[in-house]
Motif scaffolding. Sequence first.
Motif, PDB file in Angstrom:
ATOM      1  N   GLY A 130      -5.757  -0.451   4.300  1.00  0.00           N
ATOM      2  CA  GLY A 130      -5.407  -1.695   3.571  1.00  0.00           C
ATOM      3  C   GLY A 130      -3.862  -2.314   3.911  1.00  0.00           C
ATOM      4  O   GLY A 130      -3.580  -3.266   3.734  1.00  0.00           O
ATOM      5  N   LYS A 182      -9.129  -2.969   0.233  1.00  0.00           N
ATOM      6  CA  LYS A 182     -10.051  -2.115   0.825  1.00  0.00           C
ATOM      7  C   LYS A 182     -10.073  -2.207   2.293  1.00  0.00           C
ATOM      8  O   LYS A 182     -10.782  -1.553   3.162  1.00  0.00           O
ATOM      9  CB  LYS A 182     -11.650  -2.480   0.365  1.00  0.00           C
ATOM     10  N   GLY A 183      -9.342  -3.028   2.990  1.00  0.00           N
ATOM     11  CA  GLY A 183      -9.206  -3.153   4.355  1.00  0.00           C
ATOM     12  C   GLY A 183     -10.241  -4.222   5.155  1.00  0.00           C
ATOM     13  O   GLY A 183     -10.693  -4.237   6.251  1.00  0.00           O
ATOM     14  N   HIS A 216      -5.024   8.521  -4.866  1.00  0.00           N
ATOM     15  CA  HIS A 216      -6.437   9.012  -4.555  1.00  0.00           C
ATOM     16  C   HIS A 216      -6.731  10.255  -5.131  1.00  0.00           C
ATOM     17  O   HIS A 216      -5.929  10.787  -5.620  1.00  0.00           O
ATOM     18  CB  HIS A 216      -6.360   9.247  -2.858  1.00  0.00           C
ATOM     19  N   SER A 221     -13.241   2.972  -2.996  1.00  0.00           N
ATOM     20  CA  SER A 221     -12.959   4.042  -1.917  1.00  0.00           C
ATOM     21  C   SER A 221     -12.374   3.152  -0.555  1.00  0.00           C
ATOM     22  O   SER A 221     -12.243   1.793  -0.248  1.00  0.00           O
ATOM     23  CB  SER A 221     -14.450   4.175  -1.317  1.00  0.00           C
ATOM     24  N   SER A 222     -11.357   4.199  -0.027  1.00  0.00           N
ATOM     25  CA  SER A 222     -10.577   3.512   0.984  1.00  0.00           C
ATOM     26  C   SER A 222     -10.550   4.667   2.160  1.00  0.00           C
ATOM     27  O   SER A 222     -10.686   5.750   1.949  1.00  0.00           O
ATOM     28  CB  SER A 222      -9.182   3.562   0.658  1.00  0.00           C
ATOM     29  N   LYS A 270     -11.494   9.562   4.395  1.00  0.00           N
ATOM     30  CA  LYS A 270     -11.819   8.625   3.302  1.00  0.00           C
ATOM     31  C   LYS A 270     -11.333   9.309   2.016  1.00  0.00           C
ATOM     32  O   LYS A 270     -11.043  10.474   1.883  1.00  0.00           O
ATOM     33  CB  LYS A 270     -13.235   8.596   3.196  1.00  0.00           C
ATOM     34  N   TRP A 307      -0.451   1.509  -2.676  1.00  0.00           N
ATOM     35  CA  TRP A 307      -1.057   0.607  -3.816  1.00  0.00           C
ATOM     36  C   TRP A 307      -0.228  -0.136  -4.881  1.00  0.00           C
ATOM     37  O   TRP A 307      -0.361  -1.102  -5.165  1.00  0.00           O
ATOM     38  CB  TRP A 307      -1.537   1.743  -4.778  1.00  0.00           C
ATOM     39  N   GLU A 317      -8.693   5.833   5.884  1.00  0.00           N
ATOM     40  CA  GLU A 317      -7.465   5.626   6.756  1.00  0.00           C
ATOM     41  C   GLU A 317      -7.274   5.572   8.233  1.00  0.00           C
ATOM     42  O   GLU A 317      -8.433   6.079   8.840  1.00  0.00           O
ATOM     43  CB  GLU A 317      -6.667   7.224   6.346  1.00  0.00           C
ATOM     44  N   PRO A 364      -3.616   4.462   4.652  1.00  0.00           N
ATOM     45  CA  PRO A 364      -4.667   3.470   4.043  1.00  0.00           C
ATOM     46  C   PRO A 364      -4.785   2.282   4.951  1.00  0.00           C
ATOM     47  O   PRO A 364      -3.934   1.652   5.592  1.00  0.00           O
ATOM     48  CB  PRO A 364      -4.611   3.140   2.703  1.00  0.00           C
TER      49      PRO A 364
END
Length: 311
Positions: A252, A308-309, A146, A164-165, A273, A100, A167, A250
């Motif tokens: 991202g 968020k990817g 998280h 929401s993310s 998640k 983050w 992995e 994550p």
Amino acid sequence: MFKLMLQFIQVAKAQNVTQAANTLCLSQPTLSHNMQKLEEKLGSKLFYRNSKGITLTSSGEVLYEQAKMMQHLYENTLHKLEKNKLRHQTELKIGCGDAWWHLFVRDCVQDFRDTNPHSNITIDVGDHLQLMNLLLSDEISIFVGHEILGLAQYEDILFHPLFSSHEEVYVRKDHPLLERVCSDEDIARFPSVDLGASKKRYAHLVQQQNNELSTFQKRHYLQEKVIYNTNSLLTALDLLQNSDAILPYPVGMKVYFEGFGIVPLKMKKCFGKATIGAYLHKDGQQNKQSIALLEQFKELIKNNPQIKGKE
């Protein structure tokens, strides 16, 4: 005494008591009396008085030069005190995970630096349980991480969901698992890099684990599985580059990891998640700085799909 010195400076500048009195919003008799009192206190004649106004004596000239230095020092001291007050009143004490920080928190900190160039900044980057411990002890005022499953009930702590993310499971580019679509059983055969602080150290923060958390651990962190534990992201990347280890992390961070030769595996199903959000003290709701940061987080996340990817 200092008040008299400031009045003296105005009289010396104007070389006229009436004009100096108007500048100081005093009556002429009051200012004349104050200058006589100053001469008595110092035991020196400061002015030559005549019909056109006043001039400074040699003692008056010396005092004028020193008084200007005193005034400058006084004003500079007030300025420094105000900066010091502001520095502590607007101090930023924030925590976050490595992902983050890289994806959006550092941009918020940079904006804060630009807006508050004289403010102190404390940044703790680490594991979510470590950061929760720092928040509870007032060493930081807000942290991004998280949602902590099974978190003990702390009535003075609030969680604000942000997004929401999910992995990915990351490995080095020539890892043997890259040739297949992997199941949980496939990755269970390889060591895992666990990026975070010791779980035992902060076990008091988590209540008896719920079924979801227990299932997660049974699936991915079996007792016989080799674990490489570190609290450093760069160390984790080194371990991945030089072993067959895997790292759940994550989505991202995919682009960032590619620069280190680290890529995600193809998985049959989502590894995990989590809801990402900001934790802060309940009384932090009244803290304008915390609220401003939350709004800034939301704006950056909305305008940056990579977080968020999504590309």
